[in-house]
Design an enzyme around this catalytic site. Structure first.
Site, mmCIF file in Angstrom:
data_model
loop_
_atom_site.group_PDB
_atom_site.id
_atom_site.type_symbol
_atom_site.label_atom_id
_atom_site.label_comp_id
_atom_site.label_asym_id
_atom_site.label_seq_id
_atom_site.Cartn_x
_atom_site.Cartn_y
_atom_site.Cartn_z
ATOM 1 C CB CYS A 71 40.927 30.828 37.209
ATOM 2 S SG CYS A 71 40.352 30.782 38.922
ATOM 3 C CB CYS A 123 45.721 34.474 42.769
ATOM 4 S SG CYS A 123 44.148 35.288 42.440
HETATM 5 N N1 DGL Z 1 42.271 31.394 41.857
HETATM 6 C C1 DGL Z 1 42.125 32.763 41.471
HETATM 7 C C2 DGL Z 1 42.740 33.024 40.099
HETATM 8 O O1 DGL Z 1 43.642 32.288 39.688
HETATM 9 C C3 DGL Z 1 40.758 33.382 41.489
HETATM 10 C C4 DGL Z 1 39.721 32.949 42.434
HETATM 11 C C5 DGL Z 1 38.926 34.105 42.987
HETATM 12 O O2 DGL Z 1 38.072 34.684 42.285
HETATM 13 O O3 DGL Z 1 39.197 34.430 44.139
HETATM 14 O O4 DGL Z 1 42.387 33.965 39.430
#
Ligand code: DGL
Length: 263
Positions: free
Chosen positions: A183, A70
């Site tokens: 993301c 993340c």
């Molecule tokens: N998948 C997460 C990232 O790489 C973000 C998603 C979310 O906002 O929870 O930042």
């Protein structure tokens, strides 16, 4: 012991699948904090606490190494976890992020005109911008595209092209040579982005993290040897829904056992 992989939701699952495909022999545990999704709009303190909860859960499940899949959590919480939490509580385990491998990949490429898209939490830190300014001496724009994760997490894929056009009008993404998908969820957008911007090189973590993790394990035999090799992956979410079950099945190409856990 196992390799843990976690994210707020679907994004990390895409990375987990790519890792398992690249290194099918190891044992993995995936955790999606679906109860607290999305992380992107939350305060730094809350993101830190949520991230630590995920890591503690994976350590309690005997993970030797955790991939924090993340970007938002990496930008906000990873350094403190590595510098303060691990030495005190788990000196013989590690947590690796997804931003440094992405930066290495960008540094190795010849592209200079690049922009980054990500959550509000990520863009508030400007981590990609600062690090690339230091190492490559290039200036890049980092843009928040907060509509994308909720659309992806709520079966809104058909609205993605419009959202992409909206952000392109705002940020002129097409005027660059490369686009960093800052993301992990955005790996799901590659096809839509390619259709909207056929000339842009996309930097996507599902293509980068598996080989970087493999290199890490080859360089750290104490980790590599501690991880069991039965070719399994267990799945946990903090809030079970049929939609998430469907997404997990689709991404894995089979029906998976998704367990709910309190974090
Ligand atoms: N998948 C997460 C990232 O790489 C973000 C998603 C979310 O906002 O929870 O930042």
């Amino acid at each position: 012991m196992k390799i843990g992989i976690c994210d707020s939701g679907l994004g990390g699952l895409i990375i987990a699948q790519a890792i398992q495909k690249y290194m099918p022999n190891y044992d993995y545990i995936y955790l999606g904090d679906t109860l607290n999704l999305p992380y992107g709009q939350r305060s730094q303190k809350v993101i830190y606490d949520l991230t630590l909860n995920m890591i503690q859960f994976l350590f309690s499940k005997d993970c030797k190494l955790v991939i924090l899949a993340c970007n938002t959590a990496c930008a906000i919480a990873l350094r403190k976890i590595q510098q303060e939490y691990l030495p005190k509580h788990y000196p013989d385990r590690n947590v690796l992020g997804v931003i440094d491998p992405m930066l290495e990949e960008v540094q190795e490429s010849a592209f200079k005109k690049i922009s980054v898209i990500g959550t509000e939490g990520l863009t508030r830190t400007n981590i990609y911008g600062e690090r690339l300014a230091e190492t490559l001496n290039i200036k890049i724009g980092t843009y928040a595209t907060p509509l994308l994760v909720p659309l992806l997490e709520n079966d809104g894929l058909f609205l993605i092209p419009e959202a992409i056009q909206h952000y392109n009008q705002q940020f002129n993404l097409a005027a660059n040579e490369g686009l960093i998908l800052g993301c992990t969820h955005y790996a799901h957008l590659k096809r839509a982005l390619k259709e909207s911007f056929p000339e842009l090189h996309l930097f996507s973590q599902d293509e980068i993290i598996p080989k970087k993790l493999c290199d890490y394990l080859n360089r750290h035999s104490n980790y590599k040897e501690a991880i069991s090799q039965n070719g399994t992956m267990e799945f946990y979410v903090s809030d079970y829904t049929s939609r998430y079950q469907r997404a997990a099945n689709e991404l894995c190409g089979r029906t998976v056992l998704l367990r709910e856990t309190l974090l």
